[in-house]
Motif scaffolding. Structure first.
Motif, PDB file in Angstrom:
ATOM      1  N   GLU A  11       2.654  -7.957   4.936  1.00 41.35           N
ATOM      2  CA  GLU A  11       3.155  -9.304   5.206  1.00 41.35           C
ATOM      3  C   GLU A  11       4.188  -9.712   4.151  1.00 41.35           C
ATOM      4  OE1 GLU A  11       2.536 -10.854   7.840  1.00 41.35           O
ATOM      5  OE2 GLU A  11       3.425 -12.817   7.443  1.00 41.35           O
ATOM      6  N   LEU A  12       3.925  -9.400   2.885  1.00 41.64           N
ATOM      7  CA  LEU A  12       4.886  -9.706   1.825  1.00 41.64           C
ATOM      8  C   LEU A  12       6.174  -8.905   1.999  1.00 41.64           C
ATOM      9  CD1 LEU A  12       2.508  -9.860  -1.286  1.00 41.64           C
ATOM     10  CD2 LEU A  12       3.708 -11.785  -0.212  1.00 41.64           C
ATOM     11  N   SER A  13       6.043  -7.669   2.437  1.00 41.82           N
ATOM     12  CA  SER A  13       7.239  -6.858   2.677  1.00 41.82           C
ATOM     13  C   SER A  13       8.054  -7.406   3.840  1.00 41.82           C
ATOM     14  CB  SER A  13       6.840  -5.410   2.950  1.00 41.82           C
ATOM     15  OG  SER A  13       7.980  -4.622   3.235  1.00 41.82           O
ATOM     16  N   ARG A  14       7.344  -7.887   4.892  1.00 42.62           N
ATOM     17  CA  ARG A  14       8.058  -8.468   6.025  1.00 42.62           C
ATOM     18  C   ARG A  14       8.803  -9.728   5.626  1.00 42.62           C
ATOM     19  NH1 ARG A  14       7.388 -12.243   9.945  1.00 42.62           N
ATOM     20  NH2 ARG A  14       5.449 -12.969   8.992  1.00 42.62           N
ATOM     21  N   GLU A  15       8.213 -10.513   4.718  1.00 43.31           N
ATOM     22  CA  GLU A  15       8.859 -11.728   4.239  1.00 43.31           C
ATOM     23  C   GLU A  15       9.833 -11.459   3.096  1.00 43.31           C
ATOM     24  OE1 GLU A  15       5.039 -14.609   5.269  1.00 43.31           O
ATOM     25  OE2 GLU A  15       5.854 -14.524   3.234  1.00 43.31           O
ATOM     26  N   ARG A  16      10.092 -10.162   2.802  1.00 47.14           N
ATOM     27  CA  ARG A  16      11.051  -9.746   1.778  1.00 47.14           C
ATOM     28  C   ARG A  16      10.707 -10.308   0.392  1.00 47.14           C
ATOM     29  NH1 ARG A  16      15.260  -7.275   4.267  1.00 47.14           N
ATOM     30  NH2 ARG A  16      15.568  -7.725   6.484  1.00 47.14           N
ATOM     31  N   LEU A  17       9.383 -10.408   0.105  1.00 44.91           N
ATOM     32  CA  LEU A  17       8.960 -10.852  -1.216  1.00 44.91           C
ATOM     33  C   LEU A  17       8.660  -9.675  -2.130  1.00 44.91           C
ATOM     34  CD1 LEU A  17       6.698 -13.876  -0.244  1.00 44.91           C
ATOM     35  CD2 LEU A  17       9.037 -13.919  -1.098  1.00 44.91           C
ATOM     36  N   LEU A  18       8.459  -8.507  -1.555  1.00 45.24           N
ATOM     37  CA  LEU A  18       8.294  -7.304  -2.359  1.00 45.24           C
ATOM     38  C   LEU A  18       8.953  -6.133  -1.648  1.00 45.24           C
ATOM     39  CD1 LEU A  18       5.907  -5.426  -0.909  1.00 45.24           C
ATOM     40  CD2 LEU A  18       4.407  -7.079  -2.002  1.00 45.24           C
ATOM     41  N   GLU A  19       9.195  -5.055  -2.400  1.00 50.00           N
ATOM     42  CA  GLU A  19       9.852  -3.859  -1.886  1.00 50.00           C
ATOM     43  C   GLU A  19       8.963  -2.653  -2.113  1.00 50.00           C
ATOM     44  OE1 GLU A  19      14.427  -5.290  -2.880  1.00 50.00           O
ATOM     45  OE2 GLU A  19      13.572  -3.514  -3.840  1.00 50.00           O
ATOM     46  N   VAL A  20       8.905  -1.796  -1.121  1.00 50.10           N
ATOM     47  CA  VAL A  20       8.159  -0.543  -1.211  1.00 50.10           C
ATOM     48  C   VAL A  20       9.185   0.575  -1.235  1.00 50.10           C
ATOM     49  CG1 VAL A  20       6.399   0.902  -0.165  1.00 50.10           C
ATOM     50  CG2 VAL A  20       6.260  -1.582   0.080  1.00 50.10           C
ATOM     51  N   THR A  21       9.211   1.398  -2.289  1.00 50.56           N
ATOM     52  CA  THR A  21      10.263   2.384  -2.443  1.00 50.56           C
ATOM     53  C   THR A  21       9.707   3.630  -3.113  1.00 50.56           C
ATOM     54  OG1 THR A  21      12.468   2.764  -3.339  1.00 50.56           O
ATOM     55  CG2 THR A  21      10.972   1.443  -4.673  1.00 50.56           C
ATOM     56  N   GLN A  22      10.565   4.647  -3.177  1.00 43.26           N
ATOM     57  CA  GLN A  22      10.235   5.883  -3.859  1.00 43.26           C
ATOM     58  C   GLN A  22      11.542   6.513  -4.327  1.00 43.26           C
ATOM     59  OE1 GLN A  22       9.677   8.312   0.330  1.00 43.26           O
ATOM     60  NE2 GLN A  22       8.252   8.723  -1.286  1.00 43.26           N
ATOM     61  N   ALA A  23      11.492   7.297  -5.380  1.00 43.59           N
ATOM     62  CA  ALA A  23      12.691   7.857  -5.977  1.00 43.59           C
ATOM     63  C   ALA A  23      13.335   8.892  -5.077  1.00 43.59           C
ATOM     64  CB  ALA A  23      12.368   8.466  -7.345  1.00 43.59           C
ATOM     65  N   GLU A  24      12.545   9.684  -4.377  1.00 47.28           N
ATOM     66  CA  GLU A  24      13.070  10.709  -3.480  1.00 47.28           C
ATOM     67  C   GLU A  24      11.993  11.050  -2.468  1.00 47.28           C
ATOM     68  OE1 GLU A  24      11.943  14.366  -6.544  1.00 47.28           O
ATOM     69  OE2 GLU A  24      14.032  13.965  -6.014  1.00 47.28           O
ATOM     70  N   PHE A  59       8.994  12.674  -0.621  1.00 45.52           N
ATOM     71  CA  PHE A  59       7.719  13.237  -1.054  1.00 45.52           C
ATOM     72  C   PHE A  59       7.371  12.831  -2.485  1.00 45.52           C
ATOM     73  CE2 PHE A  59       7.565  15.628   2.721  1.00 45.52           C
ATOM     74  CZ  PHE A  59       8.801  16.238   2.915  1.00 45.52           C
ATOM     75  N   ALA A  60       8.078  11.900  -3.056  1.00 43.42           N
ATOM     76  CA  ALA A  60       7.750  11.408  -4.402  1.00 43.42           C
ATOM     77  C   ALA A  60       6.711  10.295  -4.291  1.00 43.42           C
ATOM     78  CB  ALA A  60       9.014  10.883  -5.097  1.00 43.42           C
ATOM     79  N   PRO A  61       6.070   9.940  -5.406  1.00 42.38           N
ATOM     80  CA  PRO A  61       5.089   8.838  -5.375  1.00 42.38           C
ATOM     81  C   PRO A  61       5.741   7.541  -4.897  1.00 42.38           C
ATOM     82  CG  PRO A  61       4.903  10.082  -7.408  1.00 42.38           C
ATOM     83  CD  PRO A  61       6.120  10.591  -6.727  1.00 42.38           C
ATOM     84  N   ILE A  62       4.966   6.722  -4.215  1.00 43.21           N
ATOM     85  CA  ILE A  62       5.444   5.447  -3.691  1.00 43.21           C
ATOM     86  C   ILE A  62       5.160   4.359  -4.710  1.00 43.21           C
ATOM     87  CG2 ILE A  62       5.179   3.768  -1.827  1.00 43.21           C
ATOM     88  CD1 ILE A  62       4.354   6.048  -0.012  1.00 43.21           C
ATOM     89  N   TYR A  63       6.164   3.487  -4.913  1.00 44.95           N
ATOM     90  CA  TYR A  63       6.026   2.393  -5.865  1.00 44.95           C
ATOM     91  C   TYR A  63       6.316   1.070  -5.158  1.00 44.95           C
ATOM     92  CZ  TYR A  63       6.045   5.902  -9.571  1.00 44.95           C
ATOM     93  OH  TYR A  63       5.732   6.951 -10.376  1.00 44.95           O
ATOM     94  N   VAL A  64       5.767   0.012  -5.730  1.00 45.45           N
ATOM     95  CA  VAL A  64       5.929  -1.322  -5.199  1.00 45.45           C
ATOM     96  C   VAL A  64       6.441  -2.230  -6.327  1.00 45.45           C
ATOM     97  CG1 VAL A  64       4.810  -3.275  -4.024  1.00 45.45           C
ATOM     98  CG2 VAL A  64       4.034  -0.931  -3.577  1.00 45.45           C
ATOM     99  N   ARG A  65       7.379  -3.110  -5.975  1.00 37.21           N
ATOM    100  CA  ARG A  65       7.892  -4.066  -6.965  1.00 37.21           C
ATOM    101  C   ARG A  65       8.267  -5.352  -6.246  1.00 37.21           C
ATOM    102  NH1 ARG A  65      14.106  -2.328  -8.472  1.00 37.21           N
ATOM    103  NH2 ARG A  65      14.944  -2.506  -6.335  1.00 37.21           N
ATOM    104  N   LEU A  66       8.414  -6.419  -7.032  1.00 33.69           N
ATOM    105  CA  LEU A  66       8.883  -7.680  -6.469  1.00 33.69           C
ATOM    106  C   LEU A  66      10.328  -7.533  -5.997  1.00 33.69           C
ATOM    107  CD1 LEU A  66       7.436 -10.287  -9.022  1.00 33.69           C
ATOM    108  CD2 LEU A  66       6.566  -9.711  -6.748  1.00 33.69           C
ATOM    109  N   ALA A  67      10.657  -8.178  -4.905  1.00 35.98           N
ATOM    110  CA  ALA A  67      12.007  -8.100  -4.350  1.00 35.98           C
ATOM    111  C   ALA A  67      13.007  -8.723  -5.317  1.00 35.98           C
ATOM    112  CB  ALA A  67      12.092  -8.787  -2.993  1.00 35.98           C
ATOM    113  N   TYR A  68      14.119  -8.059  -5.476  1.00 33.33           N
ATOM    114  CA  TYR A  68      15.161  -8.556  -6.373  1.00 33.33           C
ATOM    115  C   TYR A  68      16.087  -9.507  -5.610  1.00 33.33           C
ATOM    116  CZ  TYR A  68      19.472  -8.608  -9.101  1.00 33.33           C
ATOM    117  OH  TYR A  68      20.587  -8.997  -9.802  1.00 33.33           O
ATOM    118  N   THR A  69      16.240 -10.705  -6.133  1.00 33.58           N
ATOM    119  CA  THR A  69      17.122 -11.710  -5.507  1.00 33.58           C
ATOM    120  C   THR A  69      18.229 -12.039  -6.481  1.00 33.58           C
ATOM    121  OG1 THR A  69      15.710 -13.471  -6.344  1.00 33.58           O
ATOM    122  CG2 THR A  69      15.283 -12.716  -4.116  1.00 33.58           C
TER     123      THR A  69
END
Length: 278
Positions: free
Chosen positions: A251-264, A266-276
């Motif tokens: 829900e937070l990702s849909r509202e663009r309040l956080l981002e789910v990303t990874q460096a490449e 098959f790399a580990p997945i990380y979560v951070r607050l969305a950058y505005t």
């Protein structure tokens, strides 16, 4: 003028001017003054001030130039002027003059019909003016010509103005690759598998709130640059809490309040607050 000079090589020449500026060349030699006995034929230079697009254009020009009433054309005067122009045209371009000769013949034919006594029609009505058909053609041609002039006066791309093109260079921001759906599903399956290993037989009913877990995730990520995906879940609390936490993250990702990303891939997945950006 050069042809006439070439034909008169014995022409007398005035004395050289002081500045020695040649006005022409005769057989490659500079000529500093005009010959006194130079002969130029009367028809050596012809200037056409008007250009017409066809017989109707010429006829309309003669009528409008002299302010004749187009509904009551004085055919004698117009035909005389028209034939004068056609005679000049025949001397230079006989093929083009044929179209104008056809219109001249029509004018003469109309004039001859006007000289004859009018004949009434079979129903006794007054006969039509022999000039009526010519007037209709002239009026229609004039409307089309004026419409074409108005269209030509409109601004045209490439002739009157150019399309503005603005290129703005944007600063390059590091862009992390998007998380593939299969990777996210695999990480979720691993969490569920770990949650099953911590099952116990104590039965309790817990009120779980998605909004509350959304606030907990935001507080957890506050001040952190990146947090590993699995670190945001407490597997010891059971699969129910994991589900609610995961829904809160989506829900937070849909509202663009956080981002789910990874460096490449098959790399580990990380979560951070969305950058505005400010």
């Amino acid at each position: 003028m050069a042809t006439a000079l070439a034909a008169a090589p014995e022409a007398t020449v005035d004395a050289l001017p002081v500045d020695n500026i040649a006005v022409a060349r005769l057989y490659g030699e500079p000529l500093f003054a005009m010959p006194q006995d130079l002969y130029i034929p009367p028809d050596a230079l012809e200037v056409f001030l008007e250009a017409f697009e066809g017989p109707l254009d010429l006829l309309l020009y003669l009528i409008r130039k002299q302010n004749f009433n187009i509904l009551d054309i004085p055919l004698a005067d117009v035909t005389r002027q028209y034939l004068s122009y056609v005679d000049q045209l025949r001397k230079t371009n006989l093929e083009l003059a044929s179209e104008y000769l056809l219109m001249a013949a029509m004018l003469i034919e109309i004039k001859s019909r006007m000289l004859l006594p009018p004949r009434k029609t079979d129903d006794g009505a007054e006969p039509e003016d022999p000039r009526a058909e010519l007037v209709r053609r002239l009026l229609e041609y004039e409307r089309i010509k004026l419409a074409a002039a108005r269209l030509d006066a409109l601004p045209v791309l490439g002739r009157d103005f150019l399309r503005a093109q603005v290129h703005i260079e944007q600063s390059l921001q590091p862009r992390f690759p998007d998380v593939d759906v299969d990777d996210l599903r695999q990480a979720w399956a691993e969490l569920l598998k770990r949650a099953k290993l911590n099952q116990h037989h104590k039965i309790s009913r817990e009120q779980l709130s998605v909004r509350e877990h959304m606030s907990m995730l935001l507080r957890r990520l506050q001040g952190e640059r990146f947090v590993e995906f699995e670190a945001l879940f407490d597997a010891s609390r059971g699969s129910q809490v994991l589900v609610v936490t995961f829904i809160a993250m989506l829900e937070l990702s849909r509202e663009r309040l956080l981002e789910v990303t990874q460096a490449e891939a098959f790399a580990p997945i990380y979560v951070r607050l969305a950058y505005t950006p400010n």
